[in-house]
Design a protein around this motif. Structure first.
Motif, PDB file in Angstrom:
ATOM      1  N   ALA A 162      48.897   0.694  16.305  1.00  0.00           N
ATOM      2  CA  ALA A 162      48.649   1.964  16.998  1.00  0.00           C
ATOM      3  C   ALA A 162      48.189   1.766  18.433  1.00  0.00           C
ATOM      4  N   ASP A 163      47.265   0.827  18.650  1.00  0.00           N
ATOM      5  CA  ASP A 163      46.698   0.639  19.986  1.00  0.00           C
ATOM      6  C   ASP A 163      47.715   0.078  20.979  1.00  0.00           C
ATOM      7  N   TRP A 164      48.677  -0.678  20.484  1.00  0.00           N
ATOM      8  CA  TRP A 164      49.590  -1.391  21.366  1.00  0.00           C
ATOM      9  C   TRP A 164      50.972  -0.753  21.447  1.00  0.00           C
ATOM     10  N   LYS A 165      51.266   0.196  20.587  1.00  0.00           N
ATOM     11  CA  LYS A 165      52.618   0.740  20.515  1.00  0.00           C
ATOM     12  C   LYS A 165      53.077   1.315  21.849  1.00  0.00           C
ATOM     13  N   GLU A 166      52.242   2.165  22.468  1.00  0.00           N
ATOM     14  CA  GLU A 166      52.646   2.815  23.712  1.00  0.00           C
ATOM     15  C   GLU A 166      52.734   1.838  24.878  1.00  0.00           C
ATOM     16  N   PRO A 167      51.680   1.023  25.145  1.00  0.00           N
ATOM     17  CA  PRO A 167      51.806   0.113  26.283  1.00  0.00           C
ATOM     18  C   PRO A 167      52.934  -0.903  26.123  1.00  0.00           C
ATOM     19  N   CYS A 168      53.198  -1.365  24.887  1.00  0.00           N
ATOM     20  CA  CYS A 168      54.275  -2.335  24.692  1.00  0.00           C
ATOM     21  C   CYS A 168      55.647  -1.678  24.855  1.00  0.00           C
ATOM     22  N   ALA A 169      55.753  -0.399  24.483  1.00  0.00           N
ATOM     23  CA  ALA A 169      57.012   0.316  24.699  1.00  0.00           C
ATOM     24  C   ALA A 169      57.268   0.496  26.189  1.00  0.00           C
ATOM     25  N   ILE A 170      56.234   0.846  26.939  1.00  0.00           N
ATOM     26  CA  ILE A 170      56.381   1.033  28.390  1.00  0.00           C
ATOM     27  C   ILE A 170      56.686  -0.293  29.074  1.00  0.00           C
ATOM     28  N   ALA A 171      56.146  -1.389  28.541  1.00  0.00           N
ATOM     29  CA  ALA A 171      56.368  -2.710  29.145  1.00  0.00           C
ATOM     30  C   ALA A 171      57.851  -3.053  29.227  1.00  0.00           C
ATOM     31  N   GLY A 185      33.658 -21.773  32.200  1.00  0.00           N
ATOM     32  CA  GLY A 185      34.479 -20.671  32.662  1.00  0.00           C
ATOM     33  C   GLY A 185      33.962 -19.322  32.208  1.00  0.00           C
ATOM     34  N   THR A 186      34.488 -18.286  32.843  1.00  0.00           N
ATOM     35  CA  THR A 186      34.169 -16.895  32.530  1.00  0.00           C
ATOM     36  C   THR A 186      35.468 -16.207  32.129  1.00  0.00           C
ATOM     37  N   ILE A 187      35.401 -15.291  31.165  1.00  0.00           N
ATOM     38  CA  ILE A 187      36.629 -14.638  30.715  1.00  0.00           C
ATOM     39  C   ILE A 187      36.447 -13.129  30.588  1.00  0.00           C
ATOM     40  N   TRP A 188      37.569 -12.433  30.742  1.00  0.00           N
ATOM     41  CA  TRP A 188      37.648 -10.994  30.530  1.00  0.00           C
ATOM     42  C   TRP A 188      38.813 -10.747  29.563  1.00  0.00           C
ATOM     43  N   VAL A 189      38.663  -9.850  28.635  1.00  0.00           N
ATOM     44  CA  VAL A 189      39.762  -9.475  27.757  1.00  0.00           C
ATOM     45  C   VAL A 189      40.289  -8.119  28.207  1.00  0.00           C
ATOM     46  N   LEU A 190      41.613  -7.988  28.298  1.00  0.00           N
ATOM     47  CA  LEU A 190      42.236  -6.738  28.718  1.00  0.00           C
ATOM     48  C   LEU A 190      42.659  -5.963  27.473  1.00  0.00           C
ATOM     49  N   LEU A 191      42.151  -4.737  27.337  1.00  0.00           N
ATOM     50  CA  LEU A 191      42.436  -3.910  26.176  1.00  0.00           C
ATOM     51  C   LEU A 191      43.157  -2.638  26.617  1.00  0.00           C
ATOM     52  N   PRO A 192      44.110  -2.166  25.815  1.00  0.00           N
ATOM     53  CA  PRO A 192      44.865  -0.950  26.188  1.00  0.00           C
ATOM     54  C   PRO A 192      43.936   0.238  26.404  1.00  0.00           C
ATOM     55  N   LYS A 193      44.067   0.912  27.544  1.00  0.00           N
ATOM     56  CA  LYS A 193      43.214   2.073  27.813  1.00  0.00           C
ATOM     57  C   LYS A 193      43.735   3.319  27.102  1.00  0.00           C
ATOM     58  N   LEU A 194      44.996   3.280  26.627  1.00  0.00           N
ATOM     59  CA  LEU A 194      45.562   4.430  25.958  1.00  0.00           C
ATOM     60  C   LEU A 194      45.377   4.351  24.455  1.00  0.00           C
ATOM     61  N   ALA A 195      44.561   3.409  23.996  1.00  0.00           N
ATOM     62  CA  ALA A 195      44.332   3.276  22.548  1.00  0.00           C
ATOM     63  C   ALA A 195      43.740   4.562  21.992  1.00  0.00           C
ATOM     64  N   ARG A 196      44.250   4.975  20.856  1.00  0.00           N
ATOM     65  CA  ARG A 196      43.752   6.202  20.239  1.00  0.00           C
ATOM     66  C   ARG A 196      42.532   5.887  19.369  1.00  0.00           C
TER      67      ARG A 196
END
Length: 409
Positions: free
Chosen positions: A101-110, A398-409
């Motif tokens: 659900a969280d990735w469906k929209e951003p992966c479709a747009i990709a 090292g320092t890290i950031w994780v990128l999460l979909p902002k359109l997640a429902r």
């Protein structure tokens, strides 16, 4: 030095059109002390109640990392990273995550993004993802970044001549028990062992396997025992056979014993300093102490088993835990109990030796027995001598950031 850029607050439909057209540019309280129990009057004995079977206690889950919302402007070097190099790896992640659900929209747009346009890819990430800095449970914002690579060994299908060290496939007598199928609260817990009568006992550790072998489970025989051991640490590699064919040996399973670092063992024994305990330093120690080689190897009871795979395209990396090919210098191994497998991870660290900045978007596509912790990454350098050199010396903070979909429902 670095240019910065904020996320663009635009609607999904508008951004999707733009992407295709961009030009290339707290602890528990202590238990109360028990109170003395008053003496009870003597009563006639009664039969004891039958003992009820108990369910095994659920292990305490590991402390979780904290994800702190950030801006893309907070990511060191973000505006200088050529995101086109990360895009193929990201699309491989989408091939596995796109159904959720969280990735469906951003992966479709990709799929509509121009893969040759760095500007379009940057706009995509800044529009559809939010960065979160990863903070370890102890409050630290930095962690250990190591490296791994795909080694090349020389071998044969039969023992003989220089080929005296076996690489094993999964032994027929090893059984794998999915504990979660019996106790749902222990989901994803597996026990490896073998049958002894009607009981399952632990599978032999490295020392016993080295002493007795696993007759009938030999996959290949190679000419270098040290490189065979380090192949297990890397998890996969290639074997150039005597007849000229090169095949891939991929991770298949392991004996169920916990991984222990031989570098740490050498440091604890006072044989090497922490700075010397690189792959190169360990191999140099083995060269100087050949009679202690097996003693050193036995300090790691874990034993990895392999499977043979064809190598149709030498440019394609081995598959990681996500079951997609790893991309050199864009894939990392993570602790999946702390970070989401498949997600984009932005890394800020340095290269070993010259300490040049290494700041780029990576994809969390693999795991490893030694990769434990919130800010703990293993950087995949690829195949070849240069990759081996960097991976062997990589031991940076090292320092890290994780990128999460902002359109997640």
């Amino acid at each position: 030095m670095f240019l910065t850029r904020r996320s663009l607050p635009v609607c999904a439909a508008a951004v999707a059109l733009a992407l295709a057209g961009c030009a290339t540019q707290p602890p528990a309280p202590p238990a109360k002390p028990s109170q003395p129990t008053p003496a009870a009057p003597v009563t006639p004995a009664v039969p004891a109640a039958p003992v009820q079977p108990t369910v095994p206690a659920t292990p305490a889950p590991p402390a979780k990392a904290e994800f702190i919302p950030a801006r893309f402007a907070d990511l060191p070097g973000w505006s200088h990273d050529d995101l086109r190099a990360a895009w193929p790896a990201f699309m491989l992640s989408c091939s596995k995550l796109g159904g959720s659900a969280d990735w469906k929209e951003p992966c479709a747009i990709a799929k509509t993004v121009d893969a040759n346009s760095e500007a379009a890819i940057r706009l995509y990430f800044e529009s559809f993802f939010d960065p979160h800095q990863v903070i370890a449970p102890d409050g630290s914002n930095t962690g250990l970044i190591t490296g791994y690579y795909e080694p090349l060994l020389r071998g044969a299908r039969k023992k003989g001549g220089p080929y005296q060290t076996p690489l094993y496939k999964v032994p027929d007598d090893m059984v794998i028990i999915d504990v979660g199928s019996v106790y749902p609260e222990l989901a994803n817990k597996r026990v490896r062992g073998r049958l002894k009568g009607k009981r399952v006992v632990p599978y032999p550790a490295r020392e016993e396997i080295a002493r007795n072998g696993l007759p009938g489970s030999e996959l290949f025989w190679v000419d270098d025992a040290v490189e065979a051991f380090f192949l297990e640490v890397q998890g996969s590699g290639r074997v150039q056979l005597a007849d000229g064919e090169t095949v891939r040996v991929a991770y298949a399973d392991q004996n169920g014993r916990p991984y222990q670092s031989i570098g740490k063992w050498l440091v604890q024994k006072g044989e090497l300093t922490t700075e010397q305990a690189t792959a190169q330093g360990i191999k140099a120690w083995i060269d100087g102490h050949p009679t202690r080689r097996q003693e050193l190897f036995n300090a790691n009871p874990s034993y990895v088993f392999f499977k043979e795979e064809k190598l149709p395209d030498p440019k394609v990396g081995p598959k990681g835990t996500l079951n997609v090919p790893l991309t050199p210098q864009r894939s990392v191994a993570i602790d999946r109990s702390q970070l989401p497998l498949g997600a984009p991870v932005y890394l800020s660290t340095t290269l070993p030796g010259d300490e040049m900045p290494l700041q780029r978007l990576m994809l969390a596509q693999d795991t490893g027995g030694a990769i434990k912790g919130a800010i703990r990454l293993d950087f995949f350098f690829g195949f070849g001598a240069e990759a081996a050199d960097y991976a062997g010396r990589m031991k940076q903070r090292g320092t890290i950031w994780v990128l999460l979909p902002k359109l997640a429902r």
